[in-house]
Design a protein around this motif. Sequence first.
Motif, PDB file in Angstrom:
ATOM      1  N   CYS A  48       8.307  -7.860  -7.545  1.00 15.93           N
ATOM      2  CA  CYS A  48       7.043  -7.712  -8.264  1.00 15.93           C
ATOM      3  C   CYS A  48       7.278  -7.222  -9.686  1.00 15.93           C
ATOM      4  N   ASP A  49       6.415  -7.667 -10.569  1.00 12.69           N
ATOM      5  CA  ASP A  49       6.425  -7.216 -11.955  1.00 12.69           C
ATOM      6  C   ASP A  49       5.837  -5.799 -12.017  1.00 12.69           C
ATOM      7  N   VAL A  50       6.086  -5.107 -13.131  1.00 14.72           N
ATOM      8  CA  VAL A  50       5.553  -3.745 -13.272  1.00 14.72           C
ATOM      9  C   VAL A  50       4.031  -3.728 -13.254  1.00 14.72           C
ATOM     10  N   SER A  51       3.409  -4.880 -13.526  1.00 17.23           N
ATOM     11  CA  SER A  51       1.947  -4.945 -13.474  1.00 17.23           C
ATOM     12  C   SER A  51       1.428  -4.794 -12.047  1.00 17.23           C
ATOM     13  N   CYS A  52       2.335  -4.890 -11.071  1.00 23.49           N
ATOM     14  CA  CYS A  52       1.965  -4.689  -9.660  1.00 23.49           C
ATOM     15  C   CYS A  52       2.398  -3.314  -9.173  1.00 23.49           C
ATOM     16  N   SER A  53       2.488  -2.358 -10.087  1.00 20.33           N
ATOM     17  CA  SER A  53       3.010  -1.045  -9.705  1.00 20.33           C
ATOM     18  C   SER A  53       2.153  -0.377  -8.633  1.00 20.33           C
ATOM     19  N   GLN A  54       0.831  -0.609  -8.677  1.00 22.41           N
ATOM     20  CA  GLN A  54      -0.052  -0.064  -7.654  1.00 22.41           C
ATOM     21  C   GLN A  54      -0.777  -1.215  -6.961  1.00 22.41           C
ATOM     22  N   ILE A  55      -0.557  -1.322  -5.673  1.00 25.77           N
ATOM     23  CA  ILE A  55      -1.143  -2.410  -4.894  1.00 25.77           C
ATOM     24  C   ILE A  55      -2.204  -1.832  -3.968  1.00 25.77           C
ATOM     25  N   ALA A  56      -3.435  -2.279  -4.158  1.00 24.75           N
ATOM     26  CA  ALA A  56      -4.530  -1.870  -3.281  1.00 24.75           C
ATOM     27  C   ALA A  56      -4.959  -3.093  -2.480  1.00 24.75           C
ATOM     28  N   LEU A  57      -4.603  -3.117  -1.215  1.00 24.61           N
ATOM     29  CA  LEU A  57      -4.922  -4.266  -0.375  1.00 24.61           C
ATOM     30  C   LEU A  57      -6.421  -4.317  -0.100  1.00 24.61           C
ATOM     31  N   LYS A  58      -6.977  -5.517  -0.267  1.00 22.26           N
ATOM     32  CA  LYS A  58      -8.422  -5.684  -0.170  1.00 22.26           C
ATOM     33  C   LYS A  58      -8.818  -6.391   1.119  1.00 22.26           C
ATOM     34  N   PHE A 110      -3.945   1.623   1.409  1.00 20.89           N
ATOM     35  CA  PHE A 110      -4.572   0.948   2.543  1.00 20.89           C
ATOM     36  C   PHE A 110      -5.987   1.488   2.720  1.00 20.89           C
ATOM     37  N   THR A 111      -6.924   0.580   2.973  1.00 19.20           N
ATOM     38  CA  THR A 111      -8.325   0.962   3.169  1.00 19.20           C
ATOM     39  C   THR A 111      -8.734   0.655   4.602  1.00 19.20           C
ATOM     40  N   ARG A 112      -9.623   1.460   5.147  1.00 17.39           N
ATOM     41  CA  ARG A 112     -10.033   1.297   6.538  1.00 17.39           C
ATOM     42  C   ARG A 112     -10.598  -0.105   6.789  1.00 17.39           C
ATOM     43  N   GLY A 113     -10.107  -0.725   7.846  1.00 16.10           N
ATOM     44  CA  GLY A 113     -10.594  -2.045   8.225  1.00 16.10           C
ATOM     45  C   GLY A 113      -9.802  -3.187   7.624  1.00 16.10           C
ATOM     46  N   TYR A 114      -8.914  -2.884   6.668  1.00 16.98           N
ATOM     47  CA  TYR A 114      -8.110  -3.932   6.046  1.00 16.98           C
ATOM     48  C   TYR A 114      -6.741  -4.006   6.734  1.00 16.98           C
ATOM     49  N   VAL A 115      -6.034  -5.142   6.532  1.00 15.58           N
ATOM     50  CA  VAL A 115      -4.770  -5.432   7.236  1.00 15.58           C
ATOM     51  C   VAL A 115      -4.821  -4.881   8.666  1.00 15.58           C
ATOM     52  N   PRO A 116      -5.745  -5.384   9.457  1.00 14.92           N
ATOM     53  CA  PRO A 116      -6.033  -4.791  10.775  1.00 14.92           C
ATOM     54  C   PRO A 116      -4.918  -4.920  11.800  1.00 14.92           C
ATOM     55  N   LYS A 117      -3.958  -5.833  11.579  1.00 13.09           N
ATOM     56  CA  LYS A 117      -2.916  -6.050  12.584  1.00 13.09           C
ATOM     57  C   LYS A 117      -1.576  -5.427  12.197  1.00 13.09           C
ATOM     58  N   LEU A 118      -1.547  -4.668  11.121  1.00 10.59           N
ATOM     59  CA  LEU A 118      -0.295  -4.071  10.662  1.00 10.59           C
ATOM     60  C   LEU A 118       0.197  -3.020  11.658  1.00 10.59           C
ATOM     61  N   GLU A 119       1.434  -3.218  12.150  1.00  8.69           N
ATOM     62  CA  GLU A 119       2.001  -2.313  13.151  1.00  8.69           C
ATOM     63  C   GLU A 119       3.197  -1.516  12.641  1.00  8.69           C
ATOM     64  N   LYS A 120       3.878  -2.029  11.607  1.00 14.44           N
ATOM     65  CA  LYS A 120       5.086  -1.330  11.154  1.00 14.44           C
ATOM     66  C   LYS A 120       5.204  -1.399   9.637  1.00 14.44           C
ATOM     67  N   ILE A 121       5.613  -0.271   9.043  1.00 15.03           N
ATOM     68  CA  ILE A 121       5.861  -0.197   7.603  1.00 15.03           C
ATOM     69  C   ILE A 121       7.257   0.373   7.385  1.00 15.03           C
ATOM     70  N   VAL A 122       8.047  -0.319   6.565  1.00 17.48           N
ATOM     71  CA  VAL A 122       9.367   0.166   6.157  1.00 17.48           C
ATOM     72  C   VAL A 122       9.337   0.266   4.637  1.00 17.48           C
ATOM     73  N   TRP A 123       9.629   1.444   4.090  1.00 14.65           N
ATOM     74  CA  TRP A 123       9.564   1.593   2.642  1.00 14.65           C
ATOM     75  C   TRP A 123      10.563   2.642   2.167  1.00 14.65           C
ATOM     76  N   SER A 145      -0.698   5.409   0.719  1.00 17.58           N
ATOM     77  CA  SER A 145      -1.970   6.120   0.853  1.00 17.58           C
ATOM     78  C   SER A 145      -2.841   5.385   1.861  1.00 17.58           C
ATOM     79  N   GLY A 146      -3.409   6.135   2.801  1.00 19.15           N
ATOM     80  CA  GLY A 146      -4.343   5.547   3.751  1.00 19.15           C
ATOM     81  C   GLY A 146      -3.721   5.042   5.032  1.00 19.15           C
TER      82      GLY A 146
END
Length: 485
Positions: free
Chosen positions: A367-377, A399-412, A419-420
């Motif tokens: 990602c470019d620096v313009s994507c430094s903060q990603i708010a999933l909609k 992450f906002t409530r009700g979004y990406v409802p099937k996400l089970e794992k995060i690696v970072w 956040s969220g």
Amino acid sequence: MESASLIEAPAAAGDSGGGDWKNRRWKTVVPTLNRGSNDSPVSLLKVLHLEACHSFGEKYQHHLEDICSKMLLLKYLSLRGTNITHLPSEINNLHELEILDIRQTKVPEWATVNLLLLKLKRLLAGHIFPSPKQDSHLKNLLRTISDIHEYIHSRSITLCTTEHQGIPSSEESRKAVGSSLRHHPKLLESLSISRTTQRVDLLQLFSRGSDNSKLVKVTLSSTSLNQENLKILAKLPMLQCVRFRYIACAESVLTFKKDEFTNLKYLLVEGSNLEGIILENDGVARELKKMALSSTNIAYIYGVDGLLKLEELELNNNGCGRLLSSFDNAQKIAKLTLRGTFLEPVDLHILSKKPNIQYLKLLDGSCDVSCSQIALKKDEFPKLNLIIVDCFAITKIVFTRGYVPKLEKIVWSSFTSLSGIDKLPRLKDLEFKGHLVPDELKEATEKNKNKLSFKHIEPEIQDQAREQEDDDNDARFSSCWKIKI
């Protein structure tokens, strides 16, 4: 009873015996079996590595005979660099043997004629020859392959090219070399050719009788490629995987034509001067499941719409950042890995609308620096199950409530804050790579209603894992034959 002798060469002059281990010339342990014993624990061995052991001289030839008579379960036997001069008839007792390594030995090429090893998959033989007798070395290689043509499943050939590129071999000379392959390998499933020679077209030679070919995987490395080579590959009826590594293409664009590569499932291109790929009509490569492009100059791929089974895409440090747009209409992609693509927010938004993405891996430069903060909609990545983020440019994901409802794992990694995560209803696993676990992460984990599994990987362990992965990748493509041409 069995005995084991440790054969050690004399220490170098001035070496007192306890200091410079690098300068000491050690051999290896040679199991010497009692001829009358079949119940020794050594007889249960499946792997025996005797590289550089010089305990098979004239007085000790029975050592190899004993091994072949007593270690009947061997699957791998390495005699590389030993002083053996022939293969005893007892070697045919090794009915389970799959890999035999006789490289850098004085075993003559005709000695393989009498091999009757039905499970043998790889015979590793030959030298890196310093002499310029190109034709004879190639002929010896092809004759040896002919001798065991009924048993070979995999063949890897590396040509160390020194011939003058401006003086092509005559057609008569090429035919003479090619005629040394008297019998085509009947069971050959995997073929890897590294570098090229004007003495013979190895790809064409091993694809002879392509209608009956069982080749499933072909790898071409550090060699030239043209449309004619592609036609040869296209005629292989069982071909499922093609890998091009650091190839020089005669044409800037490769064209895959209708009804070609009907069973191809994996196309991997690494390091190439290609500028584009054209897939003609819907009938080409209709079974293709994965495409991986790494360090290429490819700017476009036409005809991706017809790849109805394309599920996995990897783009790694390709010269043109807009290559991803070629896959805008590839709706079946479920697994996506990006590195060096420098996505902008609009690109990320287009990706998020792909309905089937379940696995998203964003690595360095994805990602470019313009994507430094990603708010999933809302309605973005509706089926996303796993996300892996290891990119300096991405500093925060919200992450906002009700979004990406099937996400089970995060690696970072520690470059990125989350956040969220307490608002993700199906979240089960968290994997953090960094020194210190952020306090806010601990709080968010406690707020999540699910019993989260949390794994903390410190950088040292992570680096070791990467090194091991690199070693495994190198070993996977190691050469079986090296011949100075």
